[in-house]
Design a protein around this motif. Structure first.
Motif, PDB file in Angstrom:
ATOM      1  N   GLU A 143     -15.624  -5.335  -8.733  1.00 43.22           N
ATOM      2  CA  GLU A 143     -14.218  -5.438  -9.138  1.00 43.22           C
ATOM      3  C   GLU A 143     -14.078  -6.419 -10.290  1.00 43.22           C
ATOM      4  OE1 GLU A 143     -11.839  -3.569  -8.066  1.00 43.22           O
ATOM      5  OE2 GLU A 143     -12.954  -2.609  -6.426  1.00 43.22           O
ATOM      6  N   PRO A 144     -13.191  -6.139 -11.250  1.00 38.35           N
ATOM      7  CA  PRO A 144     -12.343  -4.952 -11.313  1.00 38.35           C
ATOM      8  C   PRO A 144     -13.135  -3.733 -11.770  1.00 38.35           C
ATOM      9  CG  PRO A 144     -12.024  -6.267 -13.280  1.00 38.35           C
ATOM     10  CD  PRO A 144     -12.960  -7.049 -12.400  1.00 38.35           C
ATOM     11  N   LYS A 145     -12.594  -2.559 -11.479  1.00 39.68           N
ATOM     12  CA  LYS A 145     -13.201  -1.341 -11.968  1.00 39.68           C
ATOM     13  C   LYS A 145     -13.028  -1.252 -13.482  1.00 39.68           C
ATOM     14  CE  LYS A 145     -14.646   0.454  -8.091  1.00 39.68           C
ATOM     15  NZ  LYS A 145     -15.150  -0.762  -7.455  1.00 39.68           N
ATOM     16  N   PRO A 146     -13.857  -0.438 -14.166  1.00 42.95           N
ATOM     17  CA  PRO A 146     -13.743  -0.337 -15.626  1.00 42.95           C
ATOM     18  C   PRO A 146     -12.358   0.145 -16.076  1.00 42.95           C
ATOM     19  CG  PRO A 146     -15.741   0.731 -14.818  1.00 42.95           C
ATOM     20  CD  PRO A 146     -14.932   0.406 -13.617  1.00 42.95           C
ATOM     21  N   VAL A 147     -12.042  -0.143 -17.321  1.00 40.05           N
ATOM     22  CA  VAL A 147     -10.810   0.373 -17.920  1.00 40.05           C
ATOM     23  C   VAL A 147     -10.874   1.896 -18.004  1.00 40.05           C
ATOM     24  CG1 VAL A 147      -9.437   0.430 -20.048  1.00 40.05           C
ATOM     25  CG2 VAL A 147     -10.399  -1.744 -19.235  1.00 40.05           C
ATOM     26  N   GLN A 148     -12.012   2.417 -18.457  1.00 47.20           N
ATOM     27  CA  GLN A 148     -12.181   3.866 -18.572  1.00 47.20           C
ATOM     28  C   GLN A 148     -12.358   4.456 -17.178  1.00 47.20           C
ATOM     29  OE1 GLN A 148     -14.563   5.008 -22.338  1.00 47.20           O
ATOM     30  NE2 GLN A 148     -15.393   3.005 -21.766  1.00 47.20           N
ATOM     31  N   SER A 149     -11.635   5.521 -16.919  1.00 42.48           N
ATOM     32  CA  SER A 149     -11.633   6.107 -15.590  1.00 42.48           C
ATOM     33  C   SER A 149     -12.241   7.509 -15.610  1.00 42.48           C
ATOM     34  CB  SER A 149     -10.192   6.174 -15.062  1.00 42.48           C
ATOM     35  OG  SER A 149     -10.139   6.702 -13.760  1.00 42.48           O
ATOM     36  N   PRO A 150     -13.108   7.832 -14.647  1.00 41.76           N
ATOM     37  CA  PRO A 150     -13.488   6.989 -13.512  1.00 41.76           C
ATOM     38  C   PRO A 150     -14.505   5.914 -13.855  1.00 41.76           C
ATOM     39  CG  PRO A 150     -14.640   9.079 -13.397  1.00 41.76           C
ATOM     40  CD  PRO A 150     -13.695   9.191 -14.560  1.00 41.76           C
ATOM     41  N   MET A 151     -15.185   6.050 -15.015  1.00 41.75           N
ATOM     42  CA  MET A 151     -16.148   5.042 -15.445  1.00 41.75           C
ATOM     43  C   MET A 151     -16.478   5.301 -16.912  1.00 41.75           C
ATOM     44  SD  MET A 151     -19.528   6.477 -13.393  1.00 41.75           S
ATOM     45  CE  MET A 151     -20.750   5.471 -14.248  1.00 41.75           C
ATOM     46  N   PRO A 152     -17.087   4.341 -17.604  1.00 39.39           N
ATOM     47  CA  PRO A 152     -17.468   4.578 -19.003  1.00 39.39           C
ATOM     48  C   PRO A 152     -18.400   5.772 -19.128  1.00 39.39           C
ATOM     49  CG  PRO A 152     -17.642   2.246 -18.456  1.00 39.39           C
ATOM     50  CD  PRO A 152     -17.409   2.969 -17.167  1.00 39.39           C
ATOM     51  N   PRO A 153     -18.362   6.482 -20.256  1.00 42.73           N
ATOM     52  CA  PRO A 153     -19.281   7.603 -20.450  1.00 42.73           C
ATOM     53  C   PRO A 153     -20.732   7.156 -20.294  1.00 42.73           C
ATOM     54  CG  PRO A 153     -17.633   7.543 -22.195  1.00 42.73           C
ATOM     55  CD  PRO A 153     -17.490   6.273 -21.419  1.00 42.73           C
TER      56      PRO A 153
END
Length: 251
Positions: A135-145
């Motif tokens: 935590e926190p989860k990445p800004v890009q959802s669900p995760m960075p490429p």
């Protein structure tokens, strides 16, 4: 207006392919952090992070943090690692090809779990998680490429089909365009096996411009584009110069 879309570092602790291991070699993730902090538009990644160098739980936390500090501009490049001389020098156990790719597959799953699940547990040969948080989860959802580099038919391309948003073809063989076409055909098979649309995966390759004239560089880039490559990564000639950044952008 010509521009660079993204900037990439590498994940080595000694120079490679120079014949001189004693030269300067900046650590890839710290350098990438500085690059993204100094820019506002540029995306960036490490081409590619060797799974053996960092525990994937540590790497997942690094990735989530850098995605936040960069405002969601991280590309998460990963690979199985290959540099035996470097690993031997640092006392890092690289292992056989089978061990490297078994470890890599586990690490990819660990990273995916931590970046997408509230709490994660995993038990493998190389990695164990017990009710772990990231935590926190990445800004890009669900995760960075996720970018996976390499062209192995047996292990790499099946992992690309299962985990990657972006595949990087090295482009350093004697017949790179011919090998690219064979690799794309194999990747299509792997995507079919896991029920995935191959068009979801971005294709990139290295452009080794130091070995070409400017005209050859342009010709090569256009040939790759015709073959389905969407992004050319220019390996800038040494010694590095800001002038080359502008020059190659304008070709």
């Amino acid at each position: 207006v010509p521009f660079w879309e993204s900037g990439w570092t590498f994940d080595h602790f000694e120079p490679i392919f120079t014949g001189d291991r004693s030269g300067p070699c900046m650590e890839g993730w710290i350098t990438l952090t500085a690059l993204l902090q100094a820019t506002k538009r540029l995306r960036g990644g490490v081409m590619v992070t060797g799974m053996v160098y960092r525990h994937p739980a540590v790497l997942a936390n690094m990735a989530a943090t850098l995605d936040h500090t960069s405002g969601g501009r991280l590309e998460l490049g990963v690979g199985a690692a290959w540099n035996e001389d470097e690993c031997n020098a640092y006392g890092i156990e690289l292992g056989s090809l089978t061990e490297r790719f078994d470890r890599f597959a586990e690490g990819l799953e660990v990273i995916k779990l931590l970046l997408t699940q509230k709490q994660s547990s995993f038990k493998g040969r190389y990695y164990d998680l017990t009710d772990a948080y990231c935590e926190p989860k990445p800004v890009q959802s669900p995760m960075p490429p996720v970018l996976i580099g390499g062209g192995g038919f047996k292990r790499t391309l099946p992992l690309v089909a299962r985990y990657a948003d972006h595949w990087n073809f090295p482009g350093n063989s004697e017949d790179p365009l011919g090998d690219l076409r064979k690799s794309l055909a194999r990747l299509s098979e792997c995507c079919d096996e896991v029920g995935r649309d191959m068009s979801q995966i971005r294709i990139s390759t290295q452009l080794w411009v130091a070995q070409m004239s400017d005209a050859q560089a342009v010709e090569t880039a256009l040939a790759y584009a015709d073959a389905g490559v969407g992004l050319g990564l220019v390996s800038l000639p040494r010694p590095l110069s800001p002038r080359d950044i502008h020059r190659y952008a304008e070709l």
